[in-house]
Design an enzyme around this catalytic site. Sequence first.
Site, short mmCIF file in Angstrom:
data_model
loop_
_atom_site.label_atom_id
_atom_site.label_comp_id
_atom_site.label_asym_id
_atom_site.label_seq_id
_atom_site.Cartn_x
_atom_site.Cartn_y
_atom_site.Cartn_z
N ARG A 179 30.93 -30.64 -31.10
CA ARG A 179 30.07 -31.66 -30.47
C ARG A 179 30.33 -31.85 -28.99
O ARG A 179 30.00 -32.87 -28.41
CB ARG A 179 30.18 -33.00 -31.23
CG ARG A 179 29.73 -32.91 -32.68
CD ARG A 179 29.60 -34.28 -33.31
NE ARG A 179 29.15 -34.17 -34.70
CZ ARG A 179 29.95 -34.14 -35.75
NH1 ARG A 179 31.28 -34.19 -35.57
NH2 ARG A 179 29.46 -34.05 -36.96
N LYS A 195 21.93 -27.26 -17.11
CA LYS A 195 20.91 -26.81 -18.06
C LYS A 195 21.43 -25.56 -18.76
O LYS A 195 21.74 -24.56 -18.12
CB LYS A 195 19.59 -26.51 -17.36
CG LYS A 195 18.82 -27.76 -16.97
CD LYS A 195 17.60 -27.45 -16.14
CE LYS A 195 16.51 -26.79 -16.93
NZ LYS A 195 15.27 -26.64 -16.11
N GLU A 237 15.36 -17.38 -5.80
CA GLU A 237 15.62 -18.80 -6.04
C GLU A 237 15.89 -19.55 -4.74
O GLU A 237 15.49 -20.71 -4.59
CB GLU A 237 16.79 -18.96 -7.01
CG GLU A 237 16.51 -18.49 -8.43
CD GLU A 237 15.63 -19.45 -9.25
OE1 GLU A 237 15.19 -20.48 -8.70
OE2 GLU A 237 15.40 -19.16 -10.42
N LYS A 281 19.71 -28.41 -4.74
CA LYS A 281 19.69 -28.60 -6.19
C LYS A 281 20.58 -29.77 -6.60
O LYS A 281 20.21 -30.56 -7.48
CB LYS A 281 20.14 -27.33 -6.92
CG LYS A 281 19.99 -27.48 -8.44
CD LYS A 281 20.02 -26.18 -9.17
CE LYS A 281 19.69 -26.39 -10.65
NZ LYS A 281 19.69 -25.12 -11.40
N GLU A 337 15.64 -34.07 -16.12
CA GLU A 337 14.35 -33.43 -15.85
C GLU A 337 13.17 -34.24 -16.40
O GLU A 337 12.30 -33.74 -17.11
CB GLU A 337 14.32 -32.01 -16.44
CG GLU A 337 13.30 -31.11 -15.78
CD GLU A 337 13.39 -29.68 -16.24
OE1 GLU A 337 13.73 -28.83 -15.41
OE2 GLU A 337 13.16 -29.39 -17.43
N ARG A 383 13.20 -33.41 -10.97
CA ARG A 383 13.85 -32.13 -11.26
C ARG A 383 12.86 -31.09 -11.76
O ARG A 383 13.11 -29.88 -11.64
CB ARG A 383 14.98 -32.34 -12.28
CG ARG A 383 15.78 -31.07 -12.52
CD ARG A 383 17.05 -31.30 -13.30
NE ARG A 383 17.76 -30.04 -13.50
CZ ARG A 383 18.96 -29.92 -14.03
NH1 ARG A 383 19.62 -31.00 -14.43
NH2 ARG A 383 19.53 -28.74 -14.16
N ASN A 431 11.19 -26.04 -11.05
CA ASN A 431 10.58 -24.99 -11.86
C ASN A 431 9.40 -24.32 -11.16
O ASN A 431 8.59 -23.66 -11.82
CB ASN A 431 10.12 -25.58 -13.20
CG ASN A 431 11.28 -25.95 -14.09
OD1 ASN A 431 12.04 -25.10 -14.54
ND2 ASN A 431 11.44 -27.24 -14.34
N HIS A 459 8.26 -20.93 -12.28
CA HIS A 459 8.92 -20.61 -13.54
C HIS A 459 7.97 -20.60 -14.74
O HIS A 459 8.19 -19.83 -15.68
CB HIS A 459 10.08 -21.57 -13.79
CG HIS A 459 11.28 -21.29 -12.96
ND1 HIS A 459 11.26 -21.31 -11.58
CD2 HIS A 459 12.57 -20.96 -13.29
CE1 HIS A 459 12.47 -21.02 -11.11
NE2 HIS A 459 13.27 -20.80 -12.13
N HIS A 496 8.26 -17.32 -16.58
CA HIS A 496 8.72 -17.22 -17.97
C HIS A 496 7.69 -16.48 -18.83
O HIS A 496 8.06 -15.72 -19.73
CB HIS A 496 8.98 -18.60 -18.54
CG HIS A 496 10.22 -19.25 -17.99
ND1 HIS A 496 10.58 -20.54 -18.28
CD2 HIS A 496 11.20 -18.78 -17.17
CE1 HIS A 496 11.71 -20.83 -17.67
NE2 HIS A 496 12.11 -19.78 -16.99
N HIS A 499 14.96 -12.16 -14.04
CA HIS A 499 14.43 -13.52 -13.94
C HIS A 499 13.91 -13.81 -12.53
O HIS A 499 12.81 -14.35 -12.36
CB HIS A 499 15.52 -14.52 -14.32
CG HIS A 499 15.11 -15.95 -14.15
ND1 HIS A 499 14.10 -16.54 -14.89
CD2 HIS A 499 15.55 -16.92 -13.29
CE1 HIS A 499 13.95 -17.80 -14.52
NE2 HIS A 499 14.81 -18.05 -13.55
#
Length: 361
Positions: free
Chosen positions: A120, A142, A184, A226, A236, A240, A244, A247, A251, A264
């Site tokens: 956990r 993330k 990026e 960032k 997010e 935030r 993206n 992205h 993606h 990526h």
Amino acid sequence: MAMKSLTVNLGTRSYPIHIGSRLLDQRDLFEPYCRTGAVCIVTDDKVAPLYLERLQRTIAAFKPHSVILPNGEQNKHWQTLDRIFTFLLKNELGRDSTLIALGGGVIGDLTGFAAACYQRGIHYLQIPTTLLAQVDSSVGGKTAINHRYGKNMIGAFHQPQAVIADTDTLASLDTRDFSAGLAESIKYGIMADADFFLWLETNIQALLARDSELLNYAIYRSCEIKAEVVAADERETGQRELLNLGHTFGHAIEIGLGYGEWLHGEAVAAGMMLAAALSTRMGWLTSAEYRRISRLLERAGLPIKAPDSLTHEDFMQHMQRDKKVREGRLRLVLPRGIGKAVMSAEFDPAALADTLAGKPL
């Protein structure tokens, strides 16, 4: 080159980002996080021959374990993640253990997600060895794995204890991987800092030549932007999401071609061009700004066009599963000039269709 540091301000969970040369050899950077419990380095079969032994020597006093995973985006899935869990359980690592992610974005995501889930939640460090990981993915907490129906769709927010970016590791990157990382940094200029975008335009050739001073600044400024965004919106829910930019389209390219076919950063670059084209069609971006973005990405050695094999229907199928979809409505991060981006569902579907079809502006 002297080490530079900054902080991700998250109250009691704040953590430092250290950027500089020969940081893998500095035991004092690692020691505060390795004093209690077991330590386990997670890396891959591409990075391990380069840097694993060196890091093991630095923290030898803590008798680190190590797990070596297969390299590549195509391996960022549950079965690889389970190899980490199996190793930790077989070796009876407890809740006071610390994982160390030594590698690029895939290793960082896998290790962070494993740390978020194991018993956990346990501590972990990010030791990014690629430019993309140093400027972006190692910062912000993330973590995720991919699914055949969506990239990074299964994961958790779990912040590291520290990010230690040894810029010497960038010397081992090939040209393609290095360029992918620049995508990026360019993203940060487009979405948040017109002056940084201009700086990148001015210095792109020197960056490609891997000028250490300029490269350190590019990494530092990217992390600084960032860190500010993450501190303001860790989970997010608003600001935030702007990180993206490119992205959602990118993606879709990664999923549509198959994970690992495009890097990526390459997919994000083409995705940013699609976002810029849509914004230009809508009058949010001038033709001159569109050309500046296109030129900089191209000069950085990145693709500026989506693959011809993906149709409008392919894009829409993948994009409708994007994490930013709300109440069934597709939302996109779009530039409104260089240095500013917005999240919007208020785009013209016909303009989007023309953009995805690759029609000229």
